[in-house]
Design an enzyme around this catalytic site. Structure first.
Site, PDB file in Angstrom:
ATOM      1  N   GLU A 222      28.938  30.407  99.330  1.00 44.07           N
ATOM      2  CA  GLU A 222      28.138  31.638  99.384  1.00 44.07           C
ATOM      3  C   GLU A 222      27.246  31.705 100.622  1.00 44.07           C
ATOM      4  O   GLU A 222      26.015  31.606 100.538  1.00 44.07           O
ATOM      5  CB  GLU A 222      27.330  31.780  98.087  1.00 44.07           C
ATOM      6  N   GLU A 324      35.602  30.427  92.614  1.00 36.23           N
ATOM      7  CA  GLU A 324      34.541  30.298  91.612  1.00 36.23           C
ATOM      8  C   GLU A 324      34.435  31.565  90.780  1.00 36.23           C
ATOM      9  O   GLU A 324      34.429  32.678  91.309  1.00 36.23           O
ATOM     10  CB  GLU A 324      33.191  30.021  92.274  1.00 36.23           C
TER      11      GLU A 324
END
Length: 501
Positions: A222, A324
C-alpha cells in the site's frame, strides 16, 4: 395363437432393446462430473450426486479451445498474528488447521504471502534492522520471526504435497531510513535506497538459512499509505519505479537472485492505471518488474474490470496478482455460519467514506464478496488471488493497532476451539480445484444471474465454478462439445464442477 405370442415377445424384445439403446445413448452423451457445493443451507464442500431433473432453463457452454491467462495460484498470508495463535492451540488443532489449508485433503493453498518487518497483524512493531545508521546491515536479524512465523511456514511446507510459492511484502523500512523517522507514513530517504535493496537480499538469505525459499516480493504494501494508522511507507509510481530500476532489481541480479519475482504497486485497483503507465512506460522501467499486485479494498462490490484489463494490456506477459483481501473493520462472528451469508452482515467503509462515495460501500454478505471478487478477477486476467490472515481470534486479532478483521478460520485459544467459517470453504472452491498452471478457458452462460468462470488444469481436467447468489434453485445444462450434463445448484450457493478428461 402361438405365433401371436411369439410376435408379441419379439416386439417386446425390440422395444426393450430400443429403450436400452436410447438410455445408453443418453448416458454416452452425459458429461462425467464431480460436483461439490457450499451453500447457505449447510453444504460445506459437500459432494453432490443427484440433481433436479426438471428441464434446465439455462445453458453454460465451455470452450476450452479458447484460453486466456495461466494461473499462478490461490492462497493466503502467513502473519505473526496467525502464527502466534497456532502456537496457543493444542498440537491436534494446530495440525488440523495447517492440514485444512495445505494438505492434499484440504484447500491445497499454492500461492502465499508474508510480511517483512512488522505489520498491523503483528504483536508489536519491529524491524530486522533496528540499529540506526547501520547502512551495511551488519546487525540484520530475523529473530522476531523465529518463535511463531517461521515454524508456521515450515509446518505448511511439510503438509503441502505440491508445495507453494511464497512472496514477501514490506509495510515499512525501519524508521531510521525514512524522512519522518516513524513507523507510519513518510518516505524512504534517497541515501538509503541501496541499503533498503540490500535489506531484501539479506532477507532472502536469512529465510533460505531456515530452509524457506522465496518466490518473490511486492515492493511495498500500500504505497499510498493507509490513513496514517499502522506501518506504512509512501511511494509515487515514479519513486517506486526508480527504486526497482536502479537499486532493487540490479542488487538482486548482482547477488544471484535475479530469479526472484518483483511485483509493483500492491494497493487498490482504482489507482492501477496510473501505476502501470509508469511501471511499463518503457523497457528500462519494465525490465525488473515481473508483474503487478492489487488489493480489493476501496469498493465493496466493484471489480474494476476495466482497470484490470488495462493493466493486462499494458503488460500481457507479466503477472497480475490480487495479493490481499479480507472482511475488515469487523469483529468476527463466532460459530454462526448464517451471518456470513446475511444481507446486512457488515458495512466496511461506511463509517469513514466521504458522502459521495458511500454508495460504493453498502452492507454486504461476506461469502458473496469473496465469490464475486475471485470470479470477477479470474475473468479479467488476474492470475493469482491471495487472501489475508488465515487464522484470527474471536476479537479479530491479535493486532497491535486493534484493526480487527475476519479470517476464514477463527480460533478461541483459551478454550482450544476452532471455527471454520464459510469463507474457508469459499476459498477452497478455487484453491483446491484450480491448480497452478491451469489456463482460464472461454465459456458462455445464458443465465445472467449465475456468476461463472472456467479453467483447464494441467492434467487436462476442466473446472467450472458457478456462484448462484439468487434465493432460488437454478437448473442448467453444462455443455462441453457434444456432451452435456443437467446440474442443479442450491439457492445462495457456490459449486465447483470437475469434468474428467
Amino acid at each position: 395363437m402361438k405365433r401371436l405370442i411369439i410376435l408379441i415377445l419379439n416386439l417386446f424384445v425390440i422395444i426393450m432393446a430400443s429403450s436400452c439403446k436410447s438410455t445408453n445413448e443418453n448416458k454416452s452423451n452425459d458429461l462425467k462430473v464431480e460436483v461439490v457445493e457450499t451453500s447457505r443451507n449447510g453444504h460445506q464442500l459437500t459432494k453432490i450426486d443427484s440433481f433436479n431433473t426438471v428441464e434446465p432453463k439455462a445453458i453454460i457452454t465451455l470452450n476450452p479451445q479458447k484460453t486466456f491467462q495461466t494461473f499462478t495460484g490461490f492462497g493466503g498470508a502467513f502473519t505473526e498474528s496467525s502464527a502466534y495463535l497456532l502456537n496457543q492451540l493444542s498440537p491436534a488443532n494446530r495440525k488440523k488447521i495447517i492440514d485444512a489449508y495445505f494438505a492434499d485433503s484440504g484447500a491445497k493453498y499454492s500461492l502465499m504471502r508474508t510480511h517483512m518487518n512488522s505489520c498491523d497483524f503483528s504483536l508489536s512493531q519491529y524491524s530486522y534492522a533496528p540499529v540506526e545508521g547501520d547502512k551495511n546491515l551488519k546487525h540484520f536479524s530475523i529473530k522476531e520471526d523465529q518463535p511463531d512465523l517461521i515454524p508456521m511456514i515450515k509446518d505448511a511446507m511439510a503438509a503441502s504435497e505440491n508445495g507453494f510459492k511464497l512472496f514477501a511484502s514490506p509495510w515499512t523500512a525501519p524508521p531510521w531510513m525514512k524522512t519522518n523517522n516513524d513507523w507510519v507514513g513518510g518516505k524512504l530517504k534517497p541515501e538509503y535506497y541501496d541499503t533498503w535493496a540490500l535489506f531484501f537480499s539479506k532477507y532472502v538469505d536469512a529465510y533460505k538459512a531456515e530452509g524457506i525459499n522465496l518466490w518473490g516480493f511486492t515492493v511495498e504494501n500500500e504505497p499510498h499509505g493507509n490513513g496514517n494508522n499502522w506501518e506504512s511507507m509512501h511511494y509515487t509510481p515514479e519513486e517506486m519505479t526508480k527504486f526497482v530500476r536502479e537499486h532493487l532489481g540490479p542488487k538482486l541480479e548482482k547477488d544471484g537472485k535475479g530469479y526472484l519475482k518483483i511485483l509493483g504497486y500492491d494497493q487498490n485497483r482504482a489507482g492501477l492505471k496510473e501505476w502501470v503507465d509508469v511501471m511499463y512506460k518503457n523497457e528500462a522501467n519494465a525490465k525488473y518488474f515481473d508483474g503487478t499486485a492489487v488489493h480489493w479494498y476501496e469498493s465493496t462490490y466493484k471489480i474494476f474490470a476495466e482497470d484490470l484489463q488495462y493493466a493486462h494490456n499494458k503488460a500481457p506477459d507479466k503477472y497480475l496478482i490480487e495479493t490481499e483481501a479480507c472482511v475488515d473493520a469487523q469483529v468476527p462472528v463466532w460459530q454462526e455460519d448464517d451471518w456470513y451469508w446475511r444481507k446486512e452482515a457488515t458495512d466496511w467503509g461506511w463509517d469513514w467514506a466521504p458522502e459521495d462515495q458511500k454508495y460504493l460501500h453498502p452492507k454486504y454478505r461476506p461469502v458473496y464478496r469473496y465469490a464475486r471478487d475471485i470470479i470477477g478477477c479470474m475473468n479479467n486476467w488476474v492470475d493469482g488471488w491471495v487472501d489475508w490472515n488465515m487464522v484470527l481470534d474471536r476479537q479479530g486479532g491479535p493486532n497491535w493497532f486493534k484493526n480487527w478483521c475476519v479470517a476464514p478460520v477463527i480460533v478461541d485459544p483459551d478454550q482450544d476451539e476452532v471455527y471454520f467459517t464459510p469463507l474457508y470453504y469459499t476459498m477452497a472452491h478455487f484453491s483446491r480445484y484450480v491448480r497452478p498452471g491451469a489456463k482460464r478457458i472461454d465459456f458462455e452462460s445464458t443465465d445472467k444471474d449465475l456468476q461463472v468462470t472456467a479453467a483447464t488444469n494441467p492434467d487436462g481436467n476442466h473446472i467450472a465454478i458457478v456462484f448462484n447468489p439468487s434465493q432460488e434453485e437454478k437448473v442448467f445444462k453444462l455443455q462441453l462439445g457434444e456432451l452435456t450434463k443437467t446440474i442443479s445448484i442450491s439457492p445462495q450457493a457456490i459449486q465447483t464442477i470437475n469434468i474428467a478428461n
